[in-house]
Write an enzyme that holds these catalytic residues in place. Structure first.
Site, PDB file in Angstrom:
ATOM      1  N   PHE A 179     -29.835  -9.313  16.295  1.00  0.00           N
ATOM      2  CA  PHE A 179     -28.671  -9.582  15.431  1.00  0.00           C
ATOM      3  C   PHE A 179     -28.994 -10.635  14.374  1.00  0.00           C
ATOM      4  O   PHE A 179     -28.265 -10.784  13.398  1.00  0.00           O
ATOM      5  CB  PHE A 179     -27.484 -10.039  16.284  1.00  0.00           C
ATOM      6  CG  PHE A 179     -27.276  -9.235  17.530  1.00  0.00           C
ATOM      7  CD1 PHE A 179     -27.410  -7.840  17.488  1.00  0.00           C
ATOM      8  CD2 PHE A 179     -26.982  -9.832  18.742  1.00  0.00           C
ATOM      9  CE1 PHE A 179     -27.241  -7.074  18.636  1.00  0.00           C
ATOM     10  CE2 PHE A 179     -26.811  -9.078  19.896  1.00  0.00           C
ATOM     11  CZ  PHE A 179     -26.945  -7.692  19.847  1.00  0.00           C
TER      12      PHE A 179
ATOM     13  N   ASP B 124     -31.951  -5.327  29.509  1.00  0.00           N
ATOM     14  CA  ASP B 124     -30.938  -4.915  28.530  1.00  0.00           C
ATOM     15  C   ASP B 124     -31.374  -3.681  27.733  1.00  0.00           C
ATOM     16  O   ASP B 124     -30.552  -2.969  27.168  1.00  0.00           O
ATOM     17  CB  ASP B 124     -30.619  -6.060  27.557  1.00  0.00           C
ATOM     18  CG  ASP B 124     -29.578  -7.013  28.127  1.00  0.00           C
ATOM     19  OD1 ASP B 124     -28.940  -6.654  29.138  1.00  0.00           O
ATOM     20  OD2 ASP B 124     -29.416  -8.108  27.572  1.00  0.00           O
TER      21      ASP B 124
ATOM     22  N   GLU C 214     -22.135 -12.057  12.808  1.00  0.00           N
ATOM     23  CA  GLU C 214     -23.416 -12.625  12.403  1.00  0.00           C
ATOM     24  C   GLU C 214     -23.561 -12.724  10.887  1.00  0.00           C
ATOM     25  O   GLU C 214     -24.156 -13.678  10.367  1.00  0.00           O
ATOM     26  CB  GLU C 214     -24.571 -11.806  12.985  1.00  0.00           C
ATOM     27  CG  GLU C 214     -24.659 -11.833  14.504  1.00  0.00           C
ATOM     28  CD  GLU C 214     -23.699 -10.852  15.192  1.00  0.00           C
ATOM     29  OE1 GLU C 214     -23.051 -10.048  14.487  1.00  0.00           O
ATOM     30  OE2 GLU C 214     -23.603 -10.883  16.427  1.00  0.00           O
TER      31      GLU C 214
ATOM     32  N   ARG D  60     -36.474 -20.107  25.217  1.00  0.00           N
ATOM     33  CA  ARG D  60     -35.162 -20.455  24.621  1.00  0.00           C
ATOM     34  C   ARG D  60     -34.700 -21.843  25.074  1.00  0.00           C
ATOM     35  O   ARG D  60     -34.003 -22.537  24.345  1.00  0.00           O
ATOM     36  CB  ARG D  60     -34.114 -19.393  24.952  1.00  0.00           C
ATOM     37  CG  ARG D  60     -33.918 -19.182  26.427  1.00  0.00           C
ATOM     38  CD  ARG D  60     -32.910 -18.091  26.714  1.00  0.00           C
ATOM     39  NE  ARG D  60     -33.012 -17.660  28.101  1.00  0.00           N
ATOM     40  CZ  ARG D  60     -32.007 -17.128  28.782  1.00  0.00           C
ATOM     41  NH1 ARG D  60     -30.834 -16.950  28.227  1.00  0.00           N
ATOM     42  NH2 ARG D  60     -32.180 -16.746  30.034  1.00  0.00           N
TER      43      ARG D  60
ATOM     44  N   HIS E  14     -34.355 -13.875  22.706  1.00  0.00           N
ATOM     45  CA  HIS E  14     -34.376 -12.550  23.324  1.00  0.00           C
ATOM     46  C   HIS E  14     -35.147 -11.542  22.485  1.00  0.00           C
ATOM     47  O   HIS E  14     -34.787 -10.373  22.388  1.00  0.00           O
ATOM     48  CB  HIS E  14     -32.952 -12.064  23.597  1.00  0.00           C
ATOM     49  CG  HIS E  14     -32.217 -12.859  24.641  1.00  0.00           C
ATOM     50  ND1 HIS E  14     -32.103 -14.239  24.573  1.00  0.00           N
ATOM     51  CD2 HIS E  14     -31.578 -12.493  25.775  1.00  0.00           C
ATOM     52  CE1 HIS E  14     -31.413 -14.666  25.625  1.00  0.00           C
ATOM     53  NE2 HIS E  14     -31.093 -13.631  26.373  1.00  0.00           N
TER      54      HIS E  14
ATOM     55  N   SER F 269     -26.620 -18.256  26.141  1.00  0.00           N
ATOM     56  CA  SER F 269     -27.894 -17.534  26.082  1.00  0.00           C
ATOM     57  C   SER F 269     -28.911 -18.245  25.205  1.00  0.00           C
ATOM     58  O   SER F 269     -30.101 -18.188  25.448  1.00  0.00           O
ATOM     59  CB  SER F 269     -27.678 -16.125  25.538  1.00  0.00           C
ATOM     60  OG  SER F 269     -26.814 -15.394  26.378  1.00  0.00           O
TER      61      SER F 269
ATOM     62  N   ARG G 107     -36.456 -14.747  26.254  1.00  0.00           N
ATOM     63  CA  ARG G 107     -35.601 -14.916  27.424  1.00  0.00           C
ATOM     64  C   ARG G 107     -36.342 -15.193  28.724  1.00  0.00           C
ATOM     65  O   ARG G 107     -35.836 -15.944  29.574  1.00  0.00           O
ATOM     66  CB  ARG G 107     -34.756 -13.655  27.584  1.00  0.00           C
ATOM     67  CG  ARG G 107     -33.869 -13.638  28.804  1.00  0.00           C
ATOM     68  CD  ARG G 107     -33.017 -12.374  28.827  1.00  0.00           C
ATOM     69  NE  ARG G 107     -32.070 -12.402  29.926  1.00  0.00           N
ATOM     70  CZ  ARG G 107     -32.319 -11.898  31.127  1.00  0.00           C
ATOM     71  NH1 ARG G 107     -33.457 -11.324  31.379  1.00  0.00           N
ATOM     72  NH2 ARG G 107     -31.405 -11.962  32.073  1.00  0.00           N
TER      73      ARG G 107
END
Lengths: 283, 320
Positions: B89, B123, B64, B16, B115, B43, B173
């Site tokens: 998302f 997560d 989104e 990222r 991610h 993020s 990530r």
């Protein structure tokens, strides 16, 4: 485009309604009710309000733009686009047929002039309109972006995401109109999913709301759009609640959801056309 | 590790960050590049761009669907929007918006998805999307890219800014080895043969390219010479590179941080079945959701690490 007088514009409304009915009748599919109710709005926009160029450019730089979020009103949009010079009127006869540029719901894929984004799956048009309006702000382009949504369409959550964005970013170059006909495909909106106080809702979201109570009176529609325009540039997005009657112009179609997505048969078509003057030549 | 690796690294970094740095550079190169993010600027590493070009960056809040529509509108107005959020998302949540307003409408929108996959880690499964490549590759007009490390992600980000058309760019990530060159040229749609071999081909994408590099060294210790091909572009697939390699090696393994259903392996299988049927073994997640854990633990538990690639290569070889 030279501005036309009220009686001249009224004649175009009649022709648009004839086009819509003949188009959906010819393929025995499509949505006549809502575009009949929005004829005055379409004509007021394309023949009076919009500073636009029928020599179509996708990016619409320097032009006022219109987006149809409730894409099932395609027959009405196609008619007004053709009648205002975007493509030959004769092409209306290809509506919903194989290899046509006039898809059941508006699409860019076939490169029909006047269409900038596909619509049909509801709730997406306001976001798109805001995106291009944001681009206009970045480019210091003072023109206005219009978008039409159905009232039933406001049941989609994305609309309210967009509503929040518009107020937060002060999108005062956007005029969103809601076709407030109180009908959706399964019945009256208040029975299906009551919209309650729309004016208060949009105001609470930070929009400047005007009401056009006579949405099938051309003079009133023009006055409403003028008023909306006068409110642009003042830091708030503008919502035009346009009270229309679904199926307006044909006595047996008006005010019911029954003609939302049903075409007339031969007899019904002839009855309906008898109530609408042919003013600009049928396609 | 005493393995004789063909590619090594001195530094680890998240992909990222490669995106974030590439995005900033793309913004400096082209004033039409704009950014959108749904409350994940930190993020997604989009903060440097936002700081340098505040007028060209749009925080959309946790919305989104609206972000995708906005991006489509900006694209038709002549901008090059990069819309960023977590891969879950950026795809599943907004599939219909991408389908109608971006892909079908052929809008020059760059969907930037961080991610992705199991390596998101702790997560857990709500965020570990393993279906995104499949969803995106099914959409007509969509280009789908999944780079392998920081350098390649940065190069890919710069490349998509210059490419006209909708793109799905997937990255992740975890801190990951940087084993490809800085300032590399990124050719969309061109698979990269990283290691020459003759016995079996390993087609890998994303984080698993590194696992494939490790697997190649492990196989070589046993006298098996694997070819490693970095398939950073899932769509359009470089079928020529795939067929050329399998013609030589006679069998293959696909490796991806994704469901087997609908992933890179499926695309390779389609290619082989049509043109040169040959044994193909899959490394990927087998019809399951993930769970919480460290990236390394998860790759091990779900059978996605170098050891699993080695086993799959041996299975493929045995079927030759």
């Amino acid at each position: 485009m030279k501005k036309q007088s009220l009686p001249e514009l009224q004649k175009i409304c009649s022709q648009l309604r004839r086009d819509v009915l003949r188009m959906v009748h010819a393929v025995q599919s499509g949505h006549p009710g809502a575009p009949l109710g929005c004829a005055e709005y379409f004509v007021a926009l394309y023949f009076d309000q919009l500073h636009h160029n029928p020599d179509f450019q996708m990016n619409g730089k320097g032009e006022d733009l219109f987006f149809l979020s409730n894409g099932h009103l395609s027959a009405g949009w196609y008619s007004v686009l053709a009648r205002s010079g975007y493509f030959p009127v004769a092409e209306l006869k290809t509506f919903r047929k194989l290899n046509s540029r006039l898809q059941g719901h508006p699409a860019t894929h076939e490169h029909l002039p006047g269409i900038r984004i596909a619509s049909g799956s509801l709730g997406q048009g306001l976001s798109v309109a805001l995106g291009v309006a944001q681009t206009k702000k970045l480019d210091k382009d003072p023109s206005i972006v219009h978008v039409l949504m159905g009232d039933g369409e406001l049941q989609e959550g994305q609309v309210w995401e967009a509503a929040m964005y518009a107020a937060h970013y002060g999108m005062d170059n956007v005029i969103a109109t809601v076709d407030y006909n109180g009908q959706q495909i399964d019945g009256p909106t208040e029975k299906i999913m009551d919209l309650k106080n729309l004016k208060a809702k949009w105001e609470a979201f930070g929009w400047e709301v005007i009401e056009t109570k006579e949405g099938n009176d051309l003079a009133a529609v023009l006055a409403g759009l003028e008023k909306a325009k006068s409110l642009t540039g003042k830091g708030k997005p503008i919502l035009n609640l346009l009270y229309t009657e679904m199926g307006y112009g044909v006595d047996f179609m008006v005010g019911t959801h029954k003609w939302h997505g049903s075409p007339p048969n031969d007899e019904q078509l002839s009855l309906a056309l008898g109530q609408l003057e042919e003013t600009d030549g049928d396609y | 590790m005493s393995l004789d690796l063909k590619y090594t690294y001195t530094e680890k970094k998240d992909t990222r960050s490669g995106f974030g740095d590439g995005f900033l550079e793309a913004g400096r190169k082209n004033p039409n590049v704009v950014g959108l993010c749904a409350d994940l600027i930190g993020s997604l590493k989009m903060g440097d761009f936002q700081k340098e070009f505040p007028d060209r960056f749009f925080q959309t809040g946790i919305a989104e669907a609206n972000m995708i529509g906005l991006a489509a509108g900006m694209a038709l107005g002549g901008k090059i929007p990069f819309a960023g959020t977590f891969a879950n998302f950026a795809t599943g949540r907004v599939y219909d918006q991408i389908r109608q307003s971006v892909a079908y409408s052929d809008k020059n929108v760059k969907i930037c998805a961080s991610h992705a996959g199991l390596t998101l880690g702790e997560d857990g499964a709500t965020h570990q999307i393993l279906e995104d490549l499949g969803m995106m590759k099914m959409l007509p007009h969509m280009t789908v890219i999944n780079p392998c490390d920081y350098n390649q992600t940065k190069a890919a980000t710069l490349a998509i800014a210059e490419f006209e058309g909708p793109v799905y760019l997937r990255f992740g990530r975890p801190s990951w080895p940087i084993f490809t060159p800085a300032n590399q040229k990124f050719e969309i749609g061109k698979a990269w043969k990283m290691i020459d071999g003759k016995d079996v081909t390993i087609f890998a994408t994303g984080h698993l390219v590194w696992e494939a590099v490790v697997a190649e060294a492990m196989l070589r210790e046993e006298g098996i010479h694997a070819e490693v091909i970095n398939v950073h572009t899932i769509k359009p697939l470089d079928t020529e590179a795939i067929l050329d390699s399998v013609k030589k090696t006679g069998c293959a393994v696909s490796a991806e941080e994704h469901q087997l259903n609908g992933g890179l392996g499926d695309s390779i299988a389609q290619t082989l079945i049509r043109h040169n049927p040959a044994p193909l073994e899959y490394v990927g997640v087998n019809d399951s959701f993930g769970e919480s854990g460290t990236p390394t633990q998860l790759l091990e538990k779900y059978g996605l690490n170098a050891e699993n690639i080695v086993k799959a290569a041996k299975r493929a070889l045995a079927r030759k």
